[in-house]
Design a protein around this motif. Structure first.
Motif, PDB file in Angstrom:
ATOM      1  N   VAL A   1       0.941  -1.218  -0.002  1.00  0.00           N
ATOM      2  CA  VAL A   1       0.050   0.044   0.037  1.00  0.00           C
ATOM      3  C   VAL A   1       0.826   1.292   0.109  1.00  0.00           C
ATOM      4  O   VAL A   1       0.423   2.230   0.298  1.00  0.00           O
ATOM      5  CB  VAL A   1      -1.064  -0.025   1.146  1.00  0.00           C
ATOM      6  N   SER A   2       2.106   1.083  -0.580  1.00  0.00           N
ATOM      7  CA  SER A   2       2.967   2.194  -0.521  1.00  0.00           C
ATOM      8  C   SER A   2       2.394   3.341  -1.308  1.00  0.00           C
ATOM      9  O   SER A   2       2.674   4.649  -1.064  1.00  0.00           O
ATOM     10  CB  SER A   2       4.239   1.971  -1.041  1.00  0.00           C
ATOM     11  N   ALA A   3       1.631   3.158  -2.348  1.00  0.00           N
ATOM     12  CA  ALA A   3       1.085   4.075  -3.258  1.00  0.00           C
ATOM     13  C   ALA A   3      -0.098   5.111  -2.503  1.00  0.00           C
ATOM     14  O   ALA A   3      -0.376   5.986  -2.999  1.00  0.00           O
ATOM     15  CB  ALA A   3       0.532   3.399  -4.288  1.00  0.00           C
ATOM     16  N   PHE A   4      -0.586   4.258  -1.457  1.00  0.00           N
ATOM     17  CA  PHE A   4      -1.528   5.070  -0.603  1.00  0.00           C
ATOM     18  C   PHE A   4      -0.888   5.790   0.867  1.00  0.00           C
ATOM     19  O   PHE A   4      -2.079   5.814   1.840  1.00  0.00           O
ATOM     20  CB  PHE A   4      -2.524   3.875  -0.141  1.00  0.00           C
ATOM     21  N   ALA A   5       0.103   5.905   0.800  1.00  0.00           N
ATOM     22  CA  ALA A   5       0.732   6.774   2.101  1.00  0.00           C
ATOM     23  C   ALA A   5      -0.079   8.006   2.366  1.00  0.00           C
ATOM     24  O   ALA A   5      -0.263   8.666   1.464  1.00  0.00           O
ATOM     25  CB  ALA A   5       2.351   6.953   1.771  1.00  0.00           C
ATOM     26  N   GLY A   6      -0.439   8.034   3.756  1.00  0.00           N
ATOM     27  CA  GLY A   6      -1.056   9.136   4.070  1.00  0.00           C
ATOM     28  C   GLY A   6      -2.568   9.013   3.812  1.00  0.00           C
ATOM     29  O   GLY A   6      -3.061  10.268   4.026  1.00  0.00           O
ATOM     30  N   GLN A   7      -2.945   8.289   3.216  1.00  0.00           N
ATOM     31  CA  GLN A   7      -4.422   7.879   2.854  1.00  0.00           C
ATOM     32  C   GLN A   7      -5.333   7.005   3.519  1.00  0.00           C
ATOM     33  O   GLN A   7      -4.866   6.109   4.023  1.00  0.00           O
ATOM     34  CB  GLN A   7      -4.573   7.790   1.287  1.00  0.00           C
ATOM     35  N   THR A   8      -6.315   7.485   3.684  1.00  0.00           N
ATOM     36  CA  THR A   8      -7.404   6.188   3.989  1.00  0.00           C
ATOM     37  C   THR A   8      -7.433   5.093   3.146  1.00  0.00           C
ATOM     38  O   THR A   8      -7.569   5.339   2.031  1.00  0.00           O
ATOM     39  CB  THR A   8      -8.985   6.985   4.177  1.00  0.00           C
ATOM     40  N   ILE A   9      -7.427   3.915   3.495  1.00  0.00           N
ATOM     41  CA  ILE A   9      -7.462   2.763   2.576  1.00  0.00           C
ATOM     42  C   ILE A   9      -8.933   1.876   2.917  1.00  0.00           C
ATOM     43  O   ILE A   9      -9.227   1.656   4.151  1.00  0.00           O
ATOM     44  CB  ILE A   9      -6.138   1.842   2.977  1.00  0.00           C
ATOM     45  N   TYR A  10      -9.654   1.420   1.713  1.00  0.00           N
ATOM     46  CA  TYR A  10     -10.786   1.058   2.099  1.00  0.00           C
ATOM     47  C   TYR A  10     -10.645  -0.549   1.574  1.00  0.00           C
ATOM     48  O   TYR A  10      -9.898  -0.663   0.636  1.00  0.00           O
ATOM     49  CB  TYR A  10     -11.815   1.697   1.070  1.00  0.00           C
ATOM     50  N   VAL A  11     -11.277  -1.202   2.596  1.00  0.00           N
ATOM     51  CA  VAL A  11     -10.802  -2.678   2.391  1.00  0.00           C
ATOM     52  C   VAL A  11     -12.257  -3.305   2.344  1.00  0.00           C
ATOM     53  O   VAL A  11     -13.148  -3.284   3.346  1.00  0.00           O
ATOM     54  CB  VAL A  11     -10.106  -3.183   3.654  1.00  0.00           C
ATOM     55  N   ALA A  12     -12.374  -4.252   1.421  1.00  0.00           N
ATOM     56  CA  ALA A  12     -13.553  -5.036   1.469  1.00  0.00           C
ATOM     57  C   ALA A  12     -12.979  -6.659   1.400  1.00  0.00           C
ATOM     58  O   ALA A  12     -12.386  -7.065   0.499  1.00  0.00           O
ATOM     59  CB  ALA A  12     -14.671  -4.894   0.149  1.00  0.00           C
ATOM     60  N   ALA A  13     -13.549  -7.465   2.441  1.00  0.00           N
ATOM     61  CA  ALA A  13     -12.755  -8.740   2.669  1.00  0.00           C
ATOM     62  C   ALA A  13     -14.242  -9.741   2.561  1.00  0.00           C
ATOM     63  O   ALA A  13     -15.164  -9.495   3.344  1.00  0.00           O
ATOM     64  CB  ALA A  13     -12.086  -8.904   3.951  1.00  0.00           C
ATOM     65  N   HIS A  14     -14.178 -10.671   1.743  1.00  0.00           N
ATOM     66  CA  HIS A  14     -15.401 -11.622   1.404  1.00  0.00           C
ATOM     67  C   HIS A  14     -14.658 -12.986   1.753  1.00  0.00           C
ATOM     68  O   HIS A  14     -13.538 -13.409   1.297  1.00  0.00           O
ATOM     69  CB  HIS A  14     -15.793 -11.318   0.038  1.00  0.00           C
ATOM     70  N   ALA A  15     -15.690 -13.887   2.206  1.00  0.00           N
ATOM     71  CA  ALA A  15     -15.282 -15.280   2.441  1.00  0.00           C
ATOM     72  C   ALA A  15     -16.531 -16.307   2.232  1.00  0.00           C
ATOM     73  O   ALA A  15     -17.569 -15.802   2.356  1.00  0.00           O
ATOM     74  CB  ALA A  15     -14.925 -15.567   3.945  1.00  0.00           C
ATOM     75  N   HIS A  16     -16.234 -17.346   1.567  1.00  0.00           N
ATOM     76  CA  HIS A  16     -17.308 -18.182   1.336  1.00  0.00           C
ATOM     77  C   HIS A  16     -17.136 -19.271   2.351  1.00  0.00           C
ATOM     78  O   HIS A  16     -16.060 -19.944   2.566  1.00  0.00           O
ATOM     79  CB  HIS A  16     -17.089 -18.837  -0.154  1.00  0.00           C
ATOM     80  N   VAL A  17     -18.299 -19.325   3.146  1.00  0.00           N
ATOM     81  CA  VAL A  17     -18.272 -20.157   4.527  1.00  0.00           C
ATOM     82  C   VAL A  17     -18.771 -21.325   4.458  1.00  0.00           C
ATOM     83  O   VAL A  17     -20.073 -21.465   3.899  1.00  0.00           O
ATOM     84  CB  VAL A  17     -18.653 -19.029   5.468  1.00  0.00           C
ATOM     85  N   TYR A  18     -18.501 -22.295   5.183  1.00  0.00           N
ATOM     86  CA  TYR A  18     -19.114 -23.468   5.758  1.00  0.00           C
ATOM     87  C   TYR A  18     -19.166 -23.645   7.035  1.00  0.00           C
ATOM     88  O   TYR A  18     -18.384 -23.057   7.780  1.00  0.00           O
ATOM     89  CB  TYR A  18     -18.421 -24.690   5.075  1.00  0.00           C
ATOM     90  N   SER A  19     -20.492 -24.313   7.403  1.00  0.00           N
ATOM     91  CA  SER A  19     -20.585 -24.620   8.942  1.00  0.00           C
ATOM     92  C   SER A  19     -20.022 -25.985   9.276  1.00  0.00           C
ATOM     93  O   SER A  19     -20.211 -26.984   8.394  1.00  0.00           O
ATOM     94  CB  SER A  19     -22.036 -24.083   9.229  1.00  0.00           C
ATOM     95  N   LEU A  20     -19.560 -26.011  10.519  1.00  0.00           N
ATOM     96  CA  LEU A  20     -19.325 -27.335  10.855  1.00  0.00           C
ATOM     97  C   LEU A  20     -20.042 -27.962  11.950  1.00  0.00           C
ATOM     98  O   LEU A  20     -19.953 -28.955  12.442  1.00  0.00           O
ATOM     99  CB  LEU A  20     -17.929 -27.383  11.503  1.00  0.00           C
ATOM    100  N   ILE A  21     -21.087 -27.187  12.038  1.00  0.00           N
ATOM    101  CA  ILE A  21     -22.315 -27.778  13.108  1.00  0.00           C
ATOM    102  C   ILE A  21     -23.221 -28.500  12.415  1.00  0.00           C
ATOM    103  O   ILE A  21     -23.736 -28.121  11.369  1.00  0.00           O
ATOM    104  CB  ILE A  21     -22.878 -26.528  13.742  1.00  0.00           C
TER     105      ILE A  21
END
Length: 248
Positions: A228-248
């Motif tokens: 993220v060196s190109a975004f130094a001194g800036q707010t960074i926006y993050v969207a993290a997604h996961a495809h999830v399975y349940s073990l219950i």
């Protein structure tokens, strides 16, 4: 100061799963104790330079602004390393707790059998924050002065808390760790990181991804390292997604 109780283990004989789990938990406790002492030492370092330790004679000559900045930088570097270690300990603890809850059990019934080891698809989970795009997609942000930030990993339209998304600035990189609680697992994770708010919520189009096939390869944690060196001194926006399975 109290210490964890460690089982008396004879290396010449096999030890039980219960003793193995206790040893692993004790090792986590000792490491946490060591980190606590380090944090306390860093606090006392600042107190000493400022002359605020009870009974201490103030430094003569008093520290200069450069001295104070140097101490602050030293403490900052140490605390960053401690935060990284804490993340690893969290993963270790979660894995140990998984061991303790997935030991084999038997049933006296002879007419039917069942297992909870087969994962069941649970759906999509996102880093909890602000809605965007379609479906249950959300993004979060980490400000220019924030060294680290953790948000919930939310499942479905109700964004049920099933884990965490931890963001840590490390030099010119941003480390993003997506983790699920022990009752959930993942086969795909996707990540968007930029200095502009995301608009397209199709995770398959995100620039960073990790995908596996087969339940034997499913995972409960994955860390992306993004420059993220190109975004130094800036707010960074993050969207993290996961495809999830349940073990219950």
């Amino acid at each position: 100061m109290s210490f964890p109780n460690i089982p008396d283990v004879d290396a010449s004989i096999d030890i039980s799963i219960e003793d193995s789990v206790n040893l692993l938990l004790a090792s986590v406790a000792f490491e946490e104790l060591g980190l606590a002492h380090l944090i306390n030492a860093e606090a006392e370092k600042i107190q000493y330079v400022l002359g605020t330790i009870e009974g201490q004679t103030r430094l003569d000559p008093p520290p200069t602004m450069d001295d104070l900045l140097a101490v602050n930088h030293s403490v900052d570097q140490t605390l960053r390393d401690i935060i990284k270690k804490e993340m690893l300990l969290q993963f270790k603890l979660e894995d140990v707790l998984t061991i303790s809850t997935t030991t084999t059990t038997t049933s006296t019934s002879s007419t039917s059998s069942s297992t909870t080891d087969e994962p069941v698809e649970a759906g999509s989970a996102w880093s909890v924050g602000t809605d965007f795009g379609t479906g249950n997609a959300q993004y979060t942000s980490i400000g220019p002065r924030e060294r680290s930030k953790t948000v919930n990993l939310g499942l479905g339209n109700d964004h049920i808390d099933i884990g965490s998304v931890a963001m840590v600035r490390s030099g010119s990189n941003l480390l993003v760790t997506i983790s699920t609680d022990s009752s959930y697992t993942m086969d795909q994770v996707h990540l968007y990181v930029n200095n502009v708010v995301p608009t397209n919520s199709a995770p398959g189009l995100f620039p960073y991804k990790h995908e596996v096939t087969g339940p034997e390869n499913y995972f409960t944690s994955f860390t992306f390292t993004v420059d993220v060196s190109a975004f130094a001194g800036q707010t960074i926006y993050v969207a993290a997604h996961a495809h999830v399975y349940s073990l219950i």
